[in-house]
Design an enzyme around this catalytic site. Structure first.
Site, PDB file in Angstrom:
ATOM      1  N   GLY A  26      88.630  50.784 -44.987  1.00  0.00           N
ATOM      2  CA  GLY A  26      87.213  50.827 -43.655  1.00  0.00           C
ATOM      3  C   GLY A  26      86.360  50.487 -45.332  1.00  0.00           C
ATOM      4  N   ASP A 149      71.961  59.807 -40.096  1.00  0.00           N
ATOM      5  CA  ASP A 149      72.460  58.585 -39.913  1.00  0.00           C
ATOM      6  C   ASP A 149      73.838  59.078 -38.891  1.00  0.00           C
ATOM      7  OD1 ASP A 149      73.224  56.064 -39.460  1.00  0.00           O
ATOM      8  OD2 ASP A 149      74.368  56.158 -41.655  1.00  0.00           O
TER       9      ASP A 149
END
Length: 510
Positions: A26, A149
């Site tokens: 990722g 976040d």
């Protein structure tokens, strides 16, 4: 934890003389994630995230170590926060941390969600956030943690034999560190994901848990609709600054007209999206209270026609047993249950179906003896002073003592109501048997069919529970059911004895 400076993983493939990199799995704005194996723990798979931000200043490296240590401590407290094991900084100045490897899907891949799944996942997200916001204790002082976040890309959903879908929140504390490191090196004071940032975050203000609550509101809106509350003309900072500070969020009903949700949920999401932090829910506990109050039966009514509750999804008990046995190796005895002869209800997921199951622990020899027993069930219900259901399972064999497996369900508990919905839908339920002897394995799965008349009663009792006012005398109703339990035991045994007598007589006559 390892705070030393290590060789670059990209050149050696080995991190901290311990973690062997396998492949990139990722990447994003914050960095890259690699699958690796822990060679000191027998090739155990782990995930290692290397942050994009390069830090060479010793003070910033210490700040990273502090944030990583706090995040690791937090991950030990909640099932819904990804477990962090180790951290460090490479010789090229790339901070990294080592975490559990999870084979799941990002929340973004699952959006939009039907209402029951939304409730299930949103509740777990809230539990993870609540744990962080309550803080961790270091040297006698409590440090609350704000994520900064929260977004679908930082929420992983992994398969779980008990919860079916388990939420794991990623990157706690990392956004704060990156924001600090960026500010120290470039004098720019903002780092985050624009569609999910609170107005105060865009202003560069000091943040508290209410900033995460704003981001959570955006996520919940998106989980239900597949869209965000605003549609700015561009994805630039200025457009999102205007949207978050001055534009009213779109109504859920306007974005997805065919979506029907409870009014209290709609109001909750809109409250989370208030511009002023003081106008939002002041803590995640307030959000959880509303989510927990939404009845699973109400979700089923909003999601499907109520008449469909009576339609079994798995018509054959044999099909159910066969499908479950394929997964039986995944079942492990819950850590929060004692190692003793007990029985308790548990909901599982099988082929997209929610299944009410009964879990029990018995000596291995007794499980083997009971494998060929007849299995019968009955349900009793009292409405006053507190709505309570008694779910009785009987393992019956003329040559053995009857084995009774009673479960008491407070029907004002949303999770228990979901169990009852599953019983109505599936027309049968499995009994999952674990050995009292170590390693406490699942060695037998039995099945009990529910008579149509019993299912009809369950559906009626569900509807009655929905209409009853909240009560607080569950123990009184449980004692009442315990008295009735003795009566139903004798009735069931008498009925079975009569049936057996009739069968023997029929054999003689034939």
């Amino acid at each position: 934890m390892n705070q030393s400076v290590f060789a670059s993983p990209h050149s050696t493939g080995l991190v901290a003389n311990r973690y062997q990199l396998q492949k990139l799995i990722g990447s994003g704005g914050m960095g890259e994630v690699f699958l690796a194996t822990d060679i000191l723990l027998g090739e155990t798979p782990v995930a290692i995230k290397f942050l994009a931000q390069t830090v060479c200043d010793s003070k910033i490296q210490k700040d990273f170590a502090r944030e990583a240590l706090m995040s690791a401590s937090l991950s030990q407290k909640s099932l819904h926060i990804v477990r962090a094991y180790d951290y460090g900084v490479s010789d090229t100045g790339k901070p990294f941390y080592v975490m559990e490897y999870l084979n799941g899907k990002g929340l973004k891949e699952l959006i939009p969600l039907p209402l029951p799944k939304f409730i299930h996942l949103a509740r777990q997200i809230c539990l993870g956030l609540q744990c962080a916001h309550q803080g961790i204790q270091i040297d006698g002082k409590v440090y609350p943690l704000v994520h900064r976040d929260i977004k679908p890309a930082n929420i992983l959903v992994v398969p779980d034999p008990i919860l079916v879908q388990l939420v794991k929140i990623l990157d706690f504390g990392i956004a704060k560190f990156i924001n600090y490191a960026t500010t120290a090196s470039t004098n720019k004071g903002f780092h985050g994901t624009l569609p999910y940032c609170s107005p105060e975050q865009l202003e560069g203000e000091n943040l508290d848990s209410r900033s995460d609550i704003y981001s959570l509101g955006v996520i919940m809106f998106e989980m239900l609709t597949g869209a965000k509350p605003w549609q700015p003309e561009t994805d630039l900072f200025g457009a999102w600054y205007k949207a978050h500070n001055f534009e009213k969020p779109r109504a859920i009903a306007d974005v997805k007209p065919n979506l029907k949700i409870p009014s209290q949920l709609n109001n909750l999401i809109m409250a989370c999206l208030e511009k002023k932090a003081s106008d939002r829910p002041q803590n995640v506990g307030e959000i959880l209270q509303i989510i927990n109050s939404i009845d699973p039966l109400q979700c089923a009514i909003f999601s499907t026609n109520i008449s469909s509750l009576a339609t079994p999804k798995l018509t054959s008990g044999y099909e159910l047993i066969a499908a479950l046995k394929k997964q039986s190796h995944q079942f492990t005895w819950p850590q929060n249950k004692p190692i003793q002869e007990i029985v308790f209800p548990q909901q599982l997921n099988l082929n997209q179906n929610n299944l009410a199951t009964v879990w029990l622990m018995l000596p291995k020899k007794e499980i083997q003896l009971r494998a060929n027993c007849q299995i019968h069930n009955r349900f009793l219900f009292v409405t006053s002073p507190h709505p309570m259901l008694l779910w009785v399972t009987l393992l019956y064999n003329q040559k053995l003592e009857p084995k009774w497996l009673p479960c008491y369900l407070d029907t004002q508990n949303p999770l228990n109501r979901q169990l009852i919905i599953s019983l109505v839908n599936n027309a049968s339920y499995p009994l999952i048997c674990f050995t009292l002897e170590a390693p406490h394995s699942c060695i037998q799965i039995l099945n009990s069919d529910i008579e149509p008349s019993q299912r009809q009663k369950l559906q009626i009792w569900l509807e009655q529970s929905q209409k009853l006012p909240l009560a607080s005398q569950a123990h009184v109703s449980k004692n009442l059911l315990k008295q009735q339990y003795k009566q139903i035991q004798s009735q069931m045994l008498q009925q079975l004895s009569s049936t057996h007598h009739m069968e023997q007589l029929a054999k003689k006559l034939s």
